[in-house]
Write an enzyme that holds these catalytic residues in place. Structure first.
Site, PDB file in Angstrom:
ATOM      1  N   HIS A 558     -21.890  47.245  50.756  1.00 19.99           N
ATOM      2  CA  HIS A 558     -20.847  47.749  49.858  1.00 19.99           C
ATOM      3  C   HIS A 558     -20.817  49.270  49.856  1.00 19.99           C
ATOM      4  O   HIS A 558     -20.924  49.895  48.791  1.00 19.99           O
ATOM      5  CB  HIS A 558     -21.079  47.232  48.433  1.00 19.99           C
ATOM      6  CG  HIS A 558     -20.991  45.752  48.286  1.00 19.99           C
ATOM      7  ND1 HIS A 558     -21.631  45.056  47.288  1.00 19.99           N
ATOM      8  CD2 HIS A 558     -20.339  44.814  49.030  1.00 19.99           C
ATOM      9  CE1 HIS A 558     -21.374  43.756  47.405  1.00 19.99           C
ATOM     10  NE2 HIS A 558     -20.586  43.592  48.465  1.00 19.99           N
ATOM     11  N   HIS A 601     -19.186  42.931  43.822  1.00 23.62           N
ATOM     12  CA  HIS A 601     -18.785  42.921  45.218  1.00 23.62           C
ATOM     13  C   HIS A 601     -17.423  43.625  45.267  1.00 23.62           C
ATOM     14  O   HIS A 601     -16.577  43.407  44.403  1.00 23.62           O
ATOM     15  CB  HIS A 601     -18.705  41.495  45.737  1.00 23.62           C
ATOM     16  CG  HIS A 601     -20.020  40.776  45.662  1.00 23.62           C
ATOM     17  ND1 HIS A 601     -20.781  40.502  46.764  1.00 23.62           N
ATOM     18  CD2 HIS A 601     -20.726  40.300  44.601  1.00 23.62           C
ATOM     19  CE1 HIS A 601     -21.902  39.876  46.395  1.00 23.62           C
ATOM     20  NE2 HIS A 601     -21.880  39.744  45.082  1.00 23.62           N
TER      21      HIS A 601
END
Length: 622
Positions: A558, A601
């Protein structure tokens, strides 16, 4: 409309699918015009979203998407949820790695990014969630008017169509977007213990975790098309191009070398892009970089925008000194453990070693019946540290990290103050730790190889992700050649807080596994295993936990922040309209603009950024 040359795999193609196919072509087959109103560099999660919305909202404007990778609408490894992860390290991946991380055992870590139409939305593990409302509000507080939870939730919901489920409520989900989401229909028998075990540890069930408060334990959506259980992602099923008209042109296998400028009224005006083969495509409107957190800053640098000293050292003539480019790299880190199930349970691992069973399950998936290949691992929990440990050591280490930044950048100092705010204000519902229940083995040790007596055993895994590490890094070009991979340095574990956070999380995973009712489902801890990390609390065991963390911590992929949306005085790269400082018509629209890493996420957030950008652009041009 650009002609599409590839033969369709089926004689029957839906109208929406046909429209997408007709608008996509490979660069070797393309007839590309010499000029477009909008050029989007990167056909990934953000790029396709912003391009498709612009094409929809400005139907008389021509919109070109240039994607370096291929289109892969029929690739099973992308489409089948249960094959998630199998595309990592393949032709659909840029296959980046970090430089050696001296504080993480001297390792180089993989940094997988999608090199395919749809970008990382085609490769990710299909988690679909959001952070706390306060974290999006913070973007506005940092000097970005118009950015808030209210503006972002509206944009994120616009991206999706959520199919209702008894395992989710009604708040925080959309109903009209091109990305379909749902709660997975396949739940392994032993995953039924997930919510009860976390409740036994004091974590409350949260049925509306996408609505601004993600704390709790829950099932969360995956981006799956309801009609046939294919991955629903930026490119396909149905994908963002399905909403656009014939003014959207998508060219794959087309890599951009740089952006070209002229000076006008004190600003740089982007006039064209130069392709890898030196073809030049001009714009009469805007150029939008959506190449992701590792490559959007690289394109700026190759185009002469960045830290002038760094550019000169790499053989690039500076056209604009903007020292924040490529800095402020932030990422989630994760640690995992795995447990051998009792023989009465069947896990996802059976697909590894039983070819007949795997073929039967694949046949079920192809027939659109419930199958293990549906599985995406939809069991999650998000917590603050007070819910995990009574130890105050993390608070002290966080204060120490904030007082001793790794750089002199005002962006890091600002980010550190935000992270302390998150820690000290639990009422803001900002998670510090995520735990994912994942069926089957996941880890560094590896599933038992052929010949190992444990081959054929079945496992479940627990994955812990630190949501707000204090370490901060950078990504920069390595010379002036386009083909040379970037220098990626996340600085993992450069701050002691991060290492202690991972150790705390790893201990908590063992505690979860050893709590009823989950403890009744397994027999042996496979990873780390009691031979690697003992069960004591003495100095020897503490040293074992530290060694395990240093050798087994990974990224959860990420990366954000490298073209940060911050005031220029704070080393920002783009303003609140996502326009690069010092330019009039060059924007960055992707995860790189996120100023502070969110506790989620990032897929849904990136779609929201693209939706907001498209609305701003459409409003400007209308």
């Amino acid at each position: 409309m650009t002609r599409f040359f590839r033969r369709a795999s089926s004689a029957i193609v839906s109208a929406a699918t046909l429209l997408i196919l007709l608008s996509i072509c490979d660069s070797a087959e393309a007839t590309v015009s010499s000029s477009y109103d909008f050029i989007i560099v990167g056909g990934g999660t953000a790029g396709l979203a912003v391009a498709s919305r612009i094409a929809q909202g400005l139907p008389r404007k021509s919109v070109l998407v240039l994607e370096a990778g291929p289109d892969a609408p029929d690739e099973n490894k992308i489409n089948i949820p249960g094959m998630k992860g199998s595309t990592l390290g393949t032709v659909y991946d840029w296959n980046f790695t970090t430089v050696v991380q001296p504080n993480a055992g001297g390792r180089k870590l993989n940094q997988n990014r999608g090199k395919v139409l749809g970008g990382s939305s085609a490769l990710n593990l299909m988690s679909y969630d959001r952070s706390s409302a306060y974290e999006y509000d913070v973007w506005g507080y940092l000097g970005n008017p118009g950015w808030s939870w209210n503006s972002m939730i509206a944009a994120m919901k616009k991206a999706e169509t959520f199919f209702p489920s008894s395992n989710y409520g009604t708040t925080g989900v959309g109903s009209t977007g091109p990305i379909q989401t749902l709660i997975n229909r396949f739940v392994p028998a032993h995953q039924s213990f997930w919510i009860p075990v976390m409740q036994a540890l004091g974590i409350q069930n949260n049925l509306e975790s996408l609505g601004g408060n993600p704390l709790g334990v829950m099932f969360q959506p995956s981006n799956i098309r309801n009609s046939d259980y294919k991955r629903s992602y930026a490119a396909h099923n149905p994908g963002y191009p399905s909403i656009a008209g014939s003014n959207l042109h998508i060219v794959t296998s087309a890599r951009v070398k740089k952006v070209n400028f002229v000076q006008r009224r004190g600003n740089l005006v982007a006039t064209s892009v130069t392709m890898e083969d030196n073809t030049i495509i001009s714009t009469s409107g805007e150029i939008i970089l959506s190449a992701g957190s590792f490559q959007s800053p690289g394109l700026l640098e190759l185009s002469g925008i960045g830290n002038s000293t760094l550019l000169t050292a790499n053989g690039i003539t500076p056209v604009l000194d903007l020292p924040g480019v490529g800095e402020n790299l932030q990422d989630h880190i994760r640690i995992q453990s795995s447990y051998q199930l009792l023989d009465s349970y069947t896990s996802f691992d059976v697909l590894r070693f039983n070819a007949t069973y795997a073929a039967d399950q694949l046949a079920l998936w192809n027939a659109n019946q419930v199958s293990m290949y549906d599985y995406t691992g939809s069991g999650y929990a998000f917590m603050n540290w007070a819910q995990v440990t009574n130890d105050t050591k993390l608070q002290a280490l966080a204060t120490k990290a904030a007082a001793h930044p790794l750089t002199s950048s005002p962006a890091e100092a600002l980010r550190n103050s935000v992270l302390l705010d998150y820690l000290h204000n639990p009422s803001k519902n900002v998670p510090q730790l995520e735990v994912v229940f994942s069926d089957g083995y996941t880890g560094v040790k590896g599933y038992p190889a052929v010949g190992n007596p444990l081959r054929g055993a079945e496992y479940f895994s627990l994955i812990a992700a630190i949501q707000h590490p204090f370490s901060i890094g950078s990504v920069h070009i390595n010379g002036s050649a386009l083909a040379t991979p970037p220098i990626i340095n996340p600085n993992y574990f450069a701050q002691e807080y991060d290492l202690e956070a991972v150790i705390t999380a790893a201990k908590y995973l063992r505690k979860i596994a050893n709590t009823a009712p989950l403890k009744q489902a397994w027999s042996v801890e496979y990873e780390p295993g009691l031979d690697v990390v003992g069960n004591g609390t003495d100095a020897t065991t503490e040293a074992q936990w530290k060694a395990y963390a240093l050798a087994n911590t990974l990224t959860i992929y990420h990366p954000v922040g490298t073209c940060a949306m911050l005031p220029k005085s704070k080393r920002g790269v783009v303003d609140s309209s996502l326009t690069v400082y010092g330019t009039s018509n060059l924007r960055v629209v992707d995860a790189s603009i996120i100023p502070v890493l969110v506790s989620a996420h990032i897929q849904s957030t990136v779609y929201g950024i693209a939706e907001r950008a498209a609305k701003m652009i459409i409003d400007d041009w209308n």
